[in-house]
Write an enzyme that holds these catalytic residues in place. Structure first.
Site, PDB file in Angstrom:
ATOM      1  N   ASP A 113      -6.186   5.079  -1.481  1.00 28.23           N
ATOM      2  CA  ASP A 113      -6.930   5.587  -0.328  1.00 28.23           C
ATOM      3  C   ASP A 113      -6.470   6.967   0.131  1.00 28.23           C
ATOM      4  O   ASP A 113      -7.140   7.600   0.938  1.00 28.23           O
ATOM      5  CB  ASP A 113      -6.795   4.605   0.847  1.00 28.23           C
ATOM      6  CG  ASP A 113      -7.494   3.300   0.537  1.00 28.23           C
ATOM      7  OD1 ASP A 113      -8.618   3.364   0.027  1.00 28.23           O
ATOM      8  OD2 ASP A 113      -6.916   2.239   0.783  1.00 28.23           O
ATOM      9  N   HIS A 145       1.943  -0.275  -0.760  1.00 26.99           N
ATOM     10  CA  HIS A 145       1.032  -1.236  -1.375  1.00 26.99           C
ATOM     11  C   HIS A 145       1.782  -2.529  -1.605  1.00 26.99           C
ATOM     12  O   HIS A 145       2.961  -2.507  -1.932  1.00 26.99           O
ATOM     13  CB  HIS A 145       0.494  -0.702  -2.715  1.00 26.99           C
ATOM     14  CG  HIS A 145      -0.730  -1.399  -3.164  1.00 26.99           C
ATOM     15  ND1 HIS A 145      -0.684  -2.577  -3.870  1.00 26.99           N
ATOM     16  CD2 HIS A 145      -2.041  -1.105  -2.982  1.00 26.99           C
ATOM     17  CE1 HIS A 145      -1.916  -2.964  -4.112  1.00 26.99           C
ATOM     18  NE2 HIS A 145      -2.766  -2.102  -3.581  1.00 26.99           N
TER      19      HIS A 145
HETATM   20  N1  CMC Z   1       4.190   3.541   6.704  1.00 26.85           N
HETATM   21  C1  CMC Z   1       5.407   3.231   7.176  1.00 26.85           C
HETATM   22  N2  CMC Z   1       6.098   2.141   6.853  1.00 26.85           N
HETATM   23  C2  CMC Z   1       5.531   1.296   5.983  1.00 26.85           C
HETATM   24  C3  CMC Z   1       4.263   1.536   5.429  1.00 26.85           C
HETATM   25  C4  CMC Z   1       3.591   2.723   5.805  1.00 26.85           C
HETATM   26  N3  CMC Z   1       2.383   3.006   5.316  1.00 26.85           N
HETATM   27  N4  CMC Z   1       3.931   0.522   4.599  1.00 26.85           N
HETATM   28  C5  CMC Z   1       4.955  -0.346   4.629  1.00 26.85           C
HETATM   29  N5  CMC Z   1       5.911   0.138   5.458  1.00 26.85           N
HETATM   30  C6  CMC Z   1       7.208  -0.509   5.721  1.00 26.85           C
HETATM   31  C7  CMC Z   1       7.049  -1.694   6.638  1.00 26.85           C
HETATM   32  O1  CMC Z   1       7.189  -1.317   7.999  1.00 26.85           O
HETATM   33  C8  CMC Z   1       8.150  -2.607   6.174  1.00 26.85           C
HETATM   34  O2  CMC Z   1       9.345  -2.145   6.739  1.00 26.85           O
HETATM   35  P1  CMC Z   1      10.526  -3.202   7.090  1.00 26.85           P
HETATM   36  O3  CMC Z   1      10.963  -3.762   5.782  1.00 26.85           O
HETATM   37  O4  CMC Z   1      11.573  -2.345   7.751  1.00 26.85           O
HETATM   38  O5  CMC Z   1       9.921  -4.216   7.993  1.00 26.85           O
HETATM   39  C9  CMC Z   1       8.199  -2.345   4.667  1.00 26.85           C
HETATM   40  O6  CMC Z   1       7.688  -1.012   4.482  1.00 26.85           O
HETATM   41  C10 CMC Z   1       7.376  -3.317   3.848  1.00 26.85           C
HETATM   42  O7  CMC Z   1       6.069  -3.338   4.396  1.00 26.85           O
HETATM   43  P2  CMC Z   1       5.129  -4.603   4.414  1.00 26.85           P
HETATM   44  O8  CMC Z   1       4.067  -4.437   5.447  1.00 26.85           O
HETATM   45  O9  CMC Z   1       5.964  -5.841   4.469  1.00 26.85           O
HETATM   46  O10 CMC Z   1       4.484  -4.502   2.996  1.00 26.85           O
HETATM   47  P3  CMC Z   1       3.193  -5.203   2.551  1.00 26.85           P
HETATM   48  O11 CMC Z   1       3.268  -5.318   1.101  1.00 26.85           O
HETATM   49  O12 CMC Z   1       2.963  -6.444   3.328  1.00 26.85           O
HETATM   50  O13 CMC Z   1       2.052  -4.183   3.027  1.00 26.85           O
HETATM   51  C11 CMC Z   1       0.394  -2.524   3.082  1.00 26.85           C
HETATM   52  C12 CMC Z   1       1.319  -3.383   2.201  1.00 26.85           C
HETATM   53  C13 CMC Z   1      -0.596  -1.787   2.177  1.00 26.85           C
HETATM   54  C14 CMC Z   1      -0.421  -3.424   4.039  1.00 26.85           C
HETATM   55  C15 CMC Z   1       1.266  -1.530   3.880  1.00 26.85           C
HETATM   56  O14 CMC Z   1       2.014  -0.721   3.009  1.00 26.85           O
HETATM   57  C16 CMC Z   1       0.434  -0.678   4.826  1.00 26.85           C
HETATM   58  O15 CMC Z   1       0.108  -1.100   5.933  1.00 26.85           O
HETATM   59  N6  CMC Z   1       0.034   0.588   4.384  1.00 26.85           N
HETATM   60  C17 CMC Z   1      -0.810   1.416   5.179  1.00 26.85           C
HETATM   61  C18 CMC Z   1      -2.247   0.964   5.037  1.00 26.85           C
HETATM   62  C19 CMC Z   1      -2.843   1.314   3.689  1.00 26.85           C
HETATM   63  O16 CMC Z   1      -2.698   2.421   3.195  1.00 26.85           O
HETATM   64  N7  CMC Z   1      -3.549   0.332   3.109  1.00 26.85           N
HETATM   65  C20 CMC Z   1      -4.254   0.523   1.837  1.00 26.85           C
HETATM   66  C21 CMC Z   1      -3.698  -0.342   0.761  1.00 26.85           C
HETATM   67  S1  CMC Z   1      -4.290   0.171  -0.840  1.00 26.85           S
HETATM   68  C22 CMC Z   1      -5.953  -0.224  -0.852  1.00 26.85           C
HETATM   69  C23 CMC Z   1      -6.215  -1.638  -1.091  1.00 26.85           C
HETATM   70  O17 CMC Z   1      -5.774  -2.171  -2.132  1.00 26.85           O
HETATM   71  O18 CMC Z   1      -6.897  -2.243  -0.253  1.00 26.85           O
END
Ligand code: CMC
Length: 431
Positions: A366, A308
């Protein structure tokens, strides 16, 4: 007495500027940079808003490190356990819990506006039966402005209030009709003496030839899903609603922009993606393979329902829904549900894996919501629709706060990295 400030020095010119620091009631303070461009001729760059507060708000607070979520100051676990969705709507809208007469009045107003203009039902027939119900939601919510245009003067507080009531009351009816249309069943009209969530479930599942009954345990779990999704401060869809509304667009148009944004798998679409992922993994012995893929920087696969932007701790909503999932499956006599077992195993393995631990990737809201909805009999493609119905109260309140705060139009700036100015070359002179 002057408050705290942050002094910025431009090393190119030696010019310094004291920027005021503003403190909220909770959370980190902010530095006010509104004069920054005027004084330094520089914009600030923060793609993804990692360090930028886009507004002041009194509605919802999240402490992502501690895993705390408050609606108007009240902890989410207390509301999920003791309150109802309609009471949470009142709280979010007016800032305080209602007195008993106020709550009765509010519930009556909402439940008396649940029907759609009959002509709106004709719209559904224009969609393909196999259209994603979110596609229908986007269109139908936007179309409300074509039907309820007697309350569209957003400068008039009463108009804003009437539009808000219409959105809260009618979105469940619109959502249920999207589902009924997609499966070829007749639309079910609302039944106003039922509770808000029970009425919605009835509109989803009732057929003319059979009686509708549902266990109170399942209705309560669904009510908790609604409460937990009601608001989440300045997330992508809420920011979309604020930005769309900042142009003085009508609330139905602004909320339909929020529905569109919510649809994406990185946001509200994740609940659908979680269940698809669990079905794809299929069995516990394949969990390792998917954990490996999620960690592989060359593989775009992510563990859906994990991670998240704000929570760097267990999402408090996920904890409540994990418990609710146990209760729902026990009520249905399906404690051994293979998908739930798989989810529990996946969570356990991920939580002991260095990659997920170091990056603070915990289950989010989720992860378990789809398991509950699926057990209740709701098809996967309706999960995000239900999220949008529940989140509509948050969007409305955030939109109202923005309009009544007289914020100016949202207009971010950019760092232009495209071609510098150049002269047009007529086609006949080009190779
Ligand atoms: N699986 C594997 N690796 C992950 C995941 C995951 N679900 N989420 C983040 N990472 C890794 C990502 O690859 C990155 O690695 P690195 O630093 O080596 O590049 C690191 O963790 C940080 O990720 P980020 O994408 O920069 O983090 P963010 O804050 O931009 O993204 C997120 C948050 C929710 C988009 C992401 O965690 C994700 O895509 N999760 C899966 C989708 C999901 O479950 N979304 C629902 C969010 S909760 C409901 C809502 O509020 O809408």
């Amino acid at each position: 007495m002057a408050g705290e400030t942050l002094t910025i020095i431009d090393n190119r010119t030696g010019k310094s500027l004291e920027l005021p620091i503003q403190k909220g009631t909770e959370g980190p303070p902010v530095v006010d940079i509104t004069k920054f461009y005027k004084e330094f001729g520089l914009f600030t760059l923060d793609p993804g808003f990692l360090s930028t507060a886009s507004c002041k708000s009194t509605i919802t607070f999240i402490d992502g490190d501690e895993g705390i979520l408050l609606y108007r100051g009240y902890p989410i676990d207390q509301l999920a356990e003791k309150s109802s969705f309609l009471e949470v709507c009142y709280l979010l809208m007016w800032g305080e819990l209602p007195t008993r007469p106020k709550f009765e009045e509010f519930s009556k107003i909402v439940m008396e506006h649940t029907m759609l203009h009959e002509q709106m039902l004709n719209f559904y027939k224009g969609y393909r039966r196999d259209a994603h119900p979110m596609a229908i939601m986007v269109g139908m919510v936007g179309a409300m402005s074509a039907f309820y245009h007697d309350s569209l003067d957003i400068q008039i507080p009463r108009h804003r209030e009437v539009s808000a009531f219409r959105l809260i009351a009618k979105l469940p009816t619109i959502a249920a009709a999207s589902y009924k249309y997609s499966i070829g069943q007749p639309f079910v009209y609302p039944k106003n003496e039922l509770g808000y969530v029970e009425n919605f479930l009835r509109m989803l599942f009732k057929v003319p030839c059979a009686k509708f009954t549902m266990s109170p345990v399942l209705v309560r779990a669904m009510e908790q899903i609604f409460i937990l999704h009601a608001d989440h401060e300045q997330n992508a869809s809420t920011s979309t609603v604020r930005l769309a509304g900042s142009s003085m667009a009508n609330p139905f148009a602004a909320i339909s922009a929020g529905v569109s944004c919510l649809w994406g798998p990185a946001h509200g679409g994740a609940n659908e993606a979680v269940l698809n992922m669990l079905n794809e993994i299929g069995s516990v012995d394949r969990v390792g393979e998917y954990i490996r893929r999620a960690k592989d920087p060359n593989d775009s696969f992510r563990l859906m329902g994990f991670g998240h932007r704000v929570y760097k701790n267990y999402d408090p909503r996920a904890r409540i829904l994990k418990k609710a999932a146990h209760e729902v499956l026990a009520e249905l006599g399906r404690e051994d549900d293979p998908i739930f077992k798989l989810a529990l195993e996946l969570e356990q393995i991920a939580q002991s894996d260095d990659y997920f631990v170091e990056k603070k990737l915990y289950p989010n809201v989720d992860f378990y919501s789809g398991i509950i909805q699926s057990a209740i009999g709701i098809p996967t493609n309706m999960f995000t629709v239900i999220f949008s119905v529940a989140r509509s109260i948050g969007w409305i309140c955030q939109w109202m706060e923005m309009i009544s705060g007289k914020e100016s139009i949202g207009r971010p700036r950019q760092l232009y990295v495209g071609a510098p100015q150049r002269d047009y070359v007529p086609l006949h002179r080009r190779p």
